[in-house]
Design a protein around this motif. Structure first.
Motif, PDB file in Angstrom:
ATOM      1  N   ASN A   5       0.805  -1.223   0.000  1.00  0.00           N
ATOM      2  CA  ASN A   5       0.000   0.000   0.000  1.00  0.00           C
ATOM      3  C   ASN A   5       0.834   1.268   0.000  1.00  0.00           C
ATOM      4  O   ASN A   5       0.363   2.317  -0.397  1.00  0.00           O
ATOM      5  CB  ASN A   5      -0.938   0.013   1.200  1.00  0.00           C
ATOM      6  CG  ASN A   5      -1.957  -1.100   1.115  1.00  0.00           C
ATOM      7  OD1 ASN A   5      -2.419  -1.438   0.034  1.00  0.00           O
ATOM      8  ND2 ASN A   5      -2.288  -1.691   2.249  1.00  0.00           N
ATOM      9  N   LYS A   6       2.055   1.190   0.483  1.00  0.00           N
ATOM     10  CA  LYS A   6       2.949   2.340   0.525  1.00  0.00           C
ATOM     11  C   LYS A   6       4.321   1.906   0.041  1.00  0.00           C
ATOM     12  O   LYS A   6       4.717   0.769   0.210  1.00  0.00           O
ATOM     13  CB  LYS A   6       3.051   2.903   1.942  1.00  0.00           C
ATOM     14  CG  LYS A   6       1.740   3.416   2.483  1.00  0.00           C
ATOM     15  CD  LYS A   6       1.991   4.638   3.315  1.00  0.00           C
ATOM     16  CE  LYS A   6       0.692   5.161   3.855  1.00  0.00           C
ATOM     17  NZ  LYS A   6       0.222   6.304   3.155  1.00  0.00           N
ATOM     18  N   CYS A   7       5.045   2.852  -0.529  1.00  0.00           N
ATOM     19  CA  CYS A   7       6.399   2.576  -0.985  1.00  0.00           C
ATOM     20  C   CYS A   7       7.364   2.935   0.137  1.00  0.00           C
ATOM     21  O   CYS A   7       7.318   4.058   0.662  1.00  0.00           O
ATOM     22  CB  CYS A   7       6.704   3.379  -2.245  1.00  0.00           C
ATOM     23  SG  CYS A   7       8.303   3.008  -2.955  1.00  0.00           S
ATOM     24  N   CYS A   9       7.290   2.130   3.114  1.00  0.00           N
ATOM     25  CA  CYS A   9       6.520   2.303   4.353  1.00  0.00           C
ATOM     26  C   CYS A   9       6.223   3.751   4.714  1.00  0.00           C
ATOM     27  O   CYS A   9       5.788   4.018   5.829  1.00  0.00           O
ATOM     28  CB  CYS A   9       7.228   1.634   5.525  1.00  0.00           C
ATOM     29  SG  CYS A   9       7.481  -0.124   5.287  1.00  0.00           S
ATOM     30  N   CYS A  10       6.466   4.698   3.828  1.00  0.00           N
ATOM     31  CA  CYS A  10       6.265   6.084   4.253  1.00  0.00           C
ATOM     32  C   CYS A  10       5.588   6.966   3.206  1.00  0.00           C
ATOM     33  O   CYS A  10       5.038   8.001   3.559  1.00  0.00           O
ATOM     34  CB  CYS A  10       7.588   6.718   4.648  1.00  0.00           C
ATOM     35  SG  CYS A  10       8.771   6.833   3.304  1.00  0.00           S
ATOM     36  N   CYS A  11       5.610   6.626   1.936  1.00  0.00           N
ATOM     37  CA  CYS A  11       5.025   7.540   0.947  1.00  0.00           C
ATOM     38  C   CYS A  11       4.060   6.786   0.030  1.00  0.00           C
ATOM     39  O   CYS A  11       4.066   5.560  -0.038  1.00  0.00           O
ATOM     40  CB  CYS A  11       6.117   8.240   0.140  1.00  0.00           C
ATOM     41  SG  CYS A  11       7.147   7.149  -0.821  1.00  0.00           S
ATOM     42  N   GLN A  12       3.218   7.548  -0.640  1.00  0.00           N
ATOM     43  CA  GLN A  12       2.250   6.971  -1.558  1.00  0.00           C
ATOM     44  C   GLN A  12       2.972   6.228  -2.681  1.00  0.00           C
ATOM     45  O   GLN A  12       4.124   6.528  -3.002  1.00  0.00           O
ATOM     46  CB  GLN A  12       1.363   8.073  -2.142  1.00  0.00           C
ATOM     47  CG  GLN A  12       0.553   8.822  -1.116  1.00  0.00           C
ATOM     48  CD  GLN A  12      -0.421   7.911  -0.386  1.00  0.00           C
ATOM     49  OE1 GLN A  12      -1.038   7.048  -0.988  1.00  0.00           O
ATOM     50  NE2 GLN A  12      -0.542   8.101   0.915  1.00  0.00           N
ATOM     51  N   LEU A  13       2.283   5.280  -3.292  1.00  0.00           N
ATOM     52  CA  LEU A  13       2.910   4.452  -4.320  1.00  0.00           C
ATOM     53  C   LEU A  13       3.369   5.282  -5.511  1.00  0.00           C
ATOM     54  O   LEU A  13       4.492   5.112  -5.994  1.00  0.00           O
ATOM     55  CB  LEU A  13       1.942   3.360  -4.779  1.00  0.00           C
ATOM     56  CG  LEU A  13       1.743   2.207  -3.818  1.00  0.00           C
ATOM     57  CD1 LEU A  13       0.654   1.276  -4.315  1.00  0.00           C
ATOM     58  CD2 LEU A  13       3.040   1.453  -3.628  1.00  0.00           C
ATOM     59  N   THR A  15       4.153   8.456  -5.665  1.00  0.00           N
ATOM     60  CA  THR A  15       5.307   9.269  -5.284  1.00  0.00           C
ATOM     61  C   THR A  15       6.553   8.404  -5.173  1.00  0.00           C
ATOM     62  O   THR A  15       7.633   8.793  -5.645  1.00  0.00           O
ATOM     63  CB  THR A  15       5.031   9.966  -3.939  1.00  0.00           C
ATOM     64  OG1 THR A  15       3.813  10.690  -4.040  1.00  0.00           O
ATOM     65  CG2 THR A  15       6.155  10.892  -3.565  1.00  0.00           C
ATOM     66  N   GLY A  16       6.426   7.238  -4.577  1.00  0.00           N
ATOM     67  CA  GLY A  16       7.557   6.323  -4.454  1.00  0.00           C
ATOM     68  C   GLY A  16       8.072   5.863  -5.804  1.00  0.00           C
ATOM     69  O   GLY A  16       9.280   5.759  -6.015  1.00  0.00           O
ATOM     70  N   CYS A 145       6.530  -2.737  -5.513  1.00  0.00           N
ATOM     71  CA  CYS A 145       5.956  -1.392  -5.333  1.00  0.00           C
ATOM     72  C   CYS A 145       5.443  -0.841  -6.660  1.00  0.00           C
ATOM     73  O   CYS A 145       4.342  -0.290  -6.730  1.00  0.00           O
ATOM     74  CB  CYS A 145       6.991  -0.436  -4.735  1.00  0.00           C
ATOM     75  SG  CYS A 145       7.348  -0.735  -3.006  1.00  0.00           S
ATOM     76  N   CYS A 149       1.602  -0.037  -7.827  1.00  0.00           N
ATOM     77  CA  CYS A 149       1.188   1.231  -8.438  1.00  0.00           C
ATOM     78  C   CYS A 149       0.469   0.968  -9.760  1.00  0.00           C
ATOM     79  O   CYS A 149      -0.544   1.612 -10.060  1.00  0.00           O
ATOM     80  CB  CYS A 149       2.402   2.129  -8.655  1.00  0.00           C
ATOM     81  SG  CYS A 149       2.002   3.748  -9.329  1.00  0.00           S
TER      82      CYS A 149
END
Length: 191
Positions: A5-7, A9-13, A15-16, A145, A149
């Protein structure tokens, strides 16, 4: 159905994926510069080397080609994540999966062969496995990741799809339901 769900563990996919794309493109450009410099100066840099070592430099055109293709794939990945077009992520996903398979096989086979050959190569085999397996795992995580996305963009309608959804009627009904403007109807009544 996203795998993660996150790239990182800290940002939206998205953005990652864009950050990974920029970092990968910088890395590919550095590799391209290094390979190009080595290939351009191969006769002066390696003049006194053994001919068996010089044979390795015949692979430099392949490395240069791979670096150029990588830069193009990273540009497509950045562009696709930026505009929300999931199909622009596919070339990178395919290329990176091929790379993951090659790296994985190379690390496992190279490490096992070095461990099995002789005591002098056991340290090299352990080093190959100790460094190669985490790199393999990191590559696989980044690939997951980008795949997540890709799946997330599949479920999200793009701007082009939204514009098409806003049409009031299908195009054929617009053509068949044509009503002339008022001034044309008035002209036909007088005639």
């Amino acid at each position: 159905m996203a795998v993660v769900n996150k790239c990182c563990c800290c940002c939206q996919l998205r953005t990652g994926v864009i950050v990974v794309g920029w970092l990968g493109m910088i890395w590919a450009l550095l590799a391209l510069t290094t390979y190009g410099y080595t290939y351009a100066n191969r006769y002066t840099l390696f003049y006194n080397l053994d001919p068996s070592v010089v044979v390795l430099f015949s692979y430099l055109p392949i490395c240069i080609t791979y670096a150029v293709v990588s830069v193009v794939m990273y540009i497509l990945m950045i562009w696709g994540a930026s505009i929300g077009n999931r199909f622009l992520l596919l070339p990178w996903l395919i290329m990176e999966m091929i790379s993951i398979v090659i790296v994985g096989l190379g690390v496992v086979i190279g490490g096992i062969v070095c461990l099995a050959i002789d005591w002098d190569f056991k340290a090299i085999g352990a080093l190959i496995l100790g460094i190669g397996l985490p790199i393999f795992g990191f590559q696989l995580y980044i690939w997951l990741c980008v795949l997540s996305c890709f799946q997330e963009l599949r479920d999200t309608p793009t701007v082009e799809q939204n514009v098409l959804l806003e049409l009031p009627k299908p195009l054929d009904s617009i053509i068949t339901d044509y009503r002339p403007p008022e001034y044309e109807r008035l002209d036909n009544k007088d005639a």
